[in-house]
Design an enzyme around this catalytic site. Structure first.
Site, PDB file in Angstrom:
ATOM      1  N   GLU A 106      40.486 -13.044   0.500  1.00 53.07           N
ATOM      2  CA  GLU A 106      41.533 -12.948   1.520  1.00 53.07           C
ATOM      3  C   GLU A 106      41.334 -14.025   2.585  1.00 53.07           C
ATOM      4  OE1 GLU A 106      43.213  -9.564   4.685  1.00 53.07           O
ATOM      5  OE2 GLU A 106      41.347  -9.237   3.574  1.00 53.07           O
ATOM      6  N   LYS A 142      50.616  -9.310   2.726  1.00 54.48           N
ATOM      7  CA  LYS A 142      49.887  -8.050   2.896  1.00 54.48           C
ATOM      8  C   LYS A 142      50.766  -7.034   3.612  1.00 54.48           C
ATOM      9  CE  LYS A 142      45.324  -6.571   4.658  1.00 54.48           C
ATOM     10  NZ  LYS A 142      44.105  -7.080   5.347  1.00 54.48           N
ATOM     11  N   CYS A 189      43.405  -6.670   0.073  1.00 55.40           N
ATOM     12  CA  CYS A 189      42.452  -5.817   0.792  1.00 55.40           C
ATOM     13  C   CYS A 189      43.002  -4.443   1.164  1.00 55.40           C
ATOM     14  CB  CYS A 189      41.910  -6.562   2.020  1.00 55.40           C
ATOM     15  SG  CYS A 189      40.278  -5.954   2.560  1.00 55.40           S
TER      16      CYS A 189
END
Length: 566
Positions: free
Chosen positions: A42, A115, A152
């Site tokens: 990430e 994200k 994540c």
């Protein structure tokens, strides 16, 4: 069948050129391994987490320029797919940026995913800078494999407890053969096992194999342990990368299973990770090593009192930086015990480092005389004790300024919690190595360092002696504080509470519950709670500490200074 290289790299925040070089080197290794896909962590282009650097003039221009370098490099490896993490601009309402990944191949961007779940708890504050991505799944076919992608936190909500959206729902509907998750998951004791538990459950519930690629390295108070892994719905964790170091490994994904590049089953992944004390050692060593390297320090200095805290700090510093790059300074006063210097000498001889001596008795006397002359009263009690600590802090900063050493503070979590430290004295420095270790853990880790070395690095006399600040005649820590085994249990309950491991929380809660059945016990808990509250102003001005536990002082615990706590 798909060959995938998991590129667990150690990027530096804001060092786009250095990070690009690391990524290109990993991609070349992937090509040499005949991989079709290379996966980076990430925000791998900027490293995690840039914070308000994202708002600095020219920062995003540098990001975009660096991304063009990666596109150019991908043209030189036209058969390879790259999964890259980076911040991207966002048009429309909301924040101006998104935390995204892009898949590139042969100089083209094939896919972008933003994200969705932006953590704003504990040490995280992503919503400060990023706008959440839309509730959509992104899937890309590479050869005969459908690859789903996430970032994540998107994978941490499959039980639906923390967010209203579960990205696994959309991803499951898209029916990928494999999920690739890119991550920057900081490490604390028990975190590796927590990751395995959460992603093994998500893999099983959604019938999806998952490859989890993590960042490694130390950034300020945070340390990322790497430990990238792969899970299968039936088997759980089947592969794990090395911890606390870079690891670029190529795997074969075939028929829903992860195999080595040679087509064999990977070595079994142990359910439990490192023992706690070994975890502490490796976390702190990597944290210091990277902090010093990234900040331009080659050497460190520590004030050596002959006590356990400075001894452990020195031992950890020597492991991280090498004996030739660590110096110790002993600064005896008229209150120092004989062992203050003699134990320091043995310690430094064991560690192979120089011990420099700078007595402070004359300096203390001069300040005391000046104080009396100026204010017509003797300097005594706590002001005199604090003066000694501040003189020592000044000497250490003089040395740091003169010779370019990073000054390491030596306070532990127990003392920092209750303010048993002196502002502008023993709190001086650039980094604290043991500030997230309770005093009882300091003793345990010191013994572990000796056991690991197979010899006495830290003299047993230092481990055995009663803790003392040695700022007054016959002074012992126990004169001012509850015994550390008692204090530490109370502190764990008050500061970390349910964030502790279940067994540790149950133990601390039972201990405090028992104390609260007695008048003196209730008074003790109330006193400790008040000491924690009253000393927030000291912690706010102290240097960063390396985080090893789930809740550390610093960005992970944000409370006001001027407040009424009870």
């Amino acid at each position: 069948m798909l060959k995938i290289t998991a590129a667990q790299i150690n990027p530096t925040i804001g060092d786009m050129s250095g990070n690009v070089a690391r990524m290109i080197a990993a991609a070349r290794q992937a090509r040499a391994d005949e991989a079709e896909l290379v996966v980076f962590p990430e925000l791998s282009l900027t490293a995690y987490y840039p914070g308000d650097l994202l708002e600095e003039e020219g920062f995003m221009e540098r990001v975009e320029s660096a991304f063009q370098e990666l596109l150019a490099a991908s043209r030189q490896m036209p058969a390879l797919y790259w999964v890259i993490g980076l911040p991207v601009r966002h048009e429309g309402r909301g924040k101006r940026l998104r935390n995204a990944l892009r898949v590139i191949k042969g100089g083209d961007v094939l896919l972008e995913y933003a994200k969705q779940l932006l953590p704003t708890y504990n040490i995280f504050d992503e919503r400060r800078h990023f706008e959440p991505g839309p509730d959509v799944a992104r899937v890309l076919r590479i050869r005969d494999v459908q690859v789903g992608l996430m970032i994540c936190e998107d994978g941490w909500n499959d039980e639906g407890l923390d967010y209203g959206v579960n990205p696994f729902d959309r991803l499951r509907d898209a029916a990928p053969d494999l999920v690739v998750s890119i991550n920057a998951s900081p490490s604390n004791v028990g975190k590796r096992e927590q990751r395995h538990r959460i992603f093994t459950a998500a893999s099983s519930r959604n019938a999806l194999p998952i490859l989890y690629v993590n960042q490694v390295g130390g950034h300020d108070q945070l340390v990322y342990d790497g430990a990238s892994f792969a899970v299968e719905p039936q088997a759980g964790a089947v592969w794990e990368a090395r911890r606390f170091e870079e690891d670029v490994t190529t795997l074969l994904f075939d028929g829903g299973r992860f195999l080595t590049a040679a087509g064999e089953a990977p070595p079994a992944v142990p359910a439990e990770g490192l023992p706690t004390l070994e975890f502490y050692r490796r976390q702190v060593v990597l944290g210091l090593r990277d902090y010093a390297r990234r900040c331009g320090f080659g050497k460190a200095v520590v004030g050596c009192s002959g006590g356990i805290d400075s001894a452990l700090t020195l031992a950890l510093a020597v492991e991280a930086l090498g004996a030739g790059n660590v110096a110790a300074i002993t600064m005896p006063s008229r209150f120092s015990s004989e062992g203050s210097v003699s134990d320091s000498e043995i310690l430094c001889r064991n560690l192979g480092i120089p011990l420099l001596q700078h007595p402070i008795a004359d300096l203390v006397a001069g300040f005391a005389s000046g104080f009396d002359g100026a204010f017509g009263t003797a300097l005594q009690g706590v002001p005199l004790e604090n003066l000694q600590a501040r003189i020592r802090g000044t000497i250490l900063m003089e040395y740091s300024n003169s010779f370019g050493h990073l000054l390491l503070t030596t306070g532990n979590k127990s003392e920092i919690s209750v303010g048993y430290c002196t502002l502008y004295g023993d709190t001086n420095g650039g980094l604290g190595l043991i500030g997230d270790l309770y005093k009882t853990e300091v003793f345990a880790l010191s013994a572990h360092m000796n056991q690991t070395a197979g010899r006495e690095l830290i003299p047993q006399a230092i481990i055995d002696k009663p803790p003392s600040a040695e700022l007054a005649p016959g002074q012992k820590d126990a004169d001012s504080l509850p015994p550390y085994p008692v204090l530490d249990e109370v502190l764990k309950f008050l500061i970390e509470g349910p964030r502790l491991a279940t067994w540790e929380y149950d133990s601390a809660a039972a201990f405090v519950g028992d104390l609260r059945t007695r008048d003196d016990g209730r008074a003790l808990v109330a006193r400790v709670k008040q000491m924690i509250a009253r000393n927030e102003y000291k912690r706010r001005q102290a240097p960063p500490i390396i985080r090893v536990r789930a809740r550390a002082f610093g960005s992970g615990r944000q409370v006001p200074i001027a407040a009424k706590f009870s």
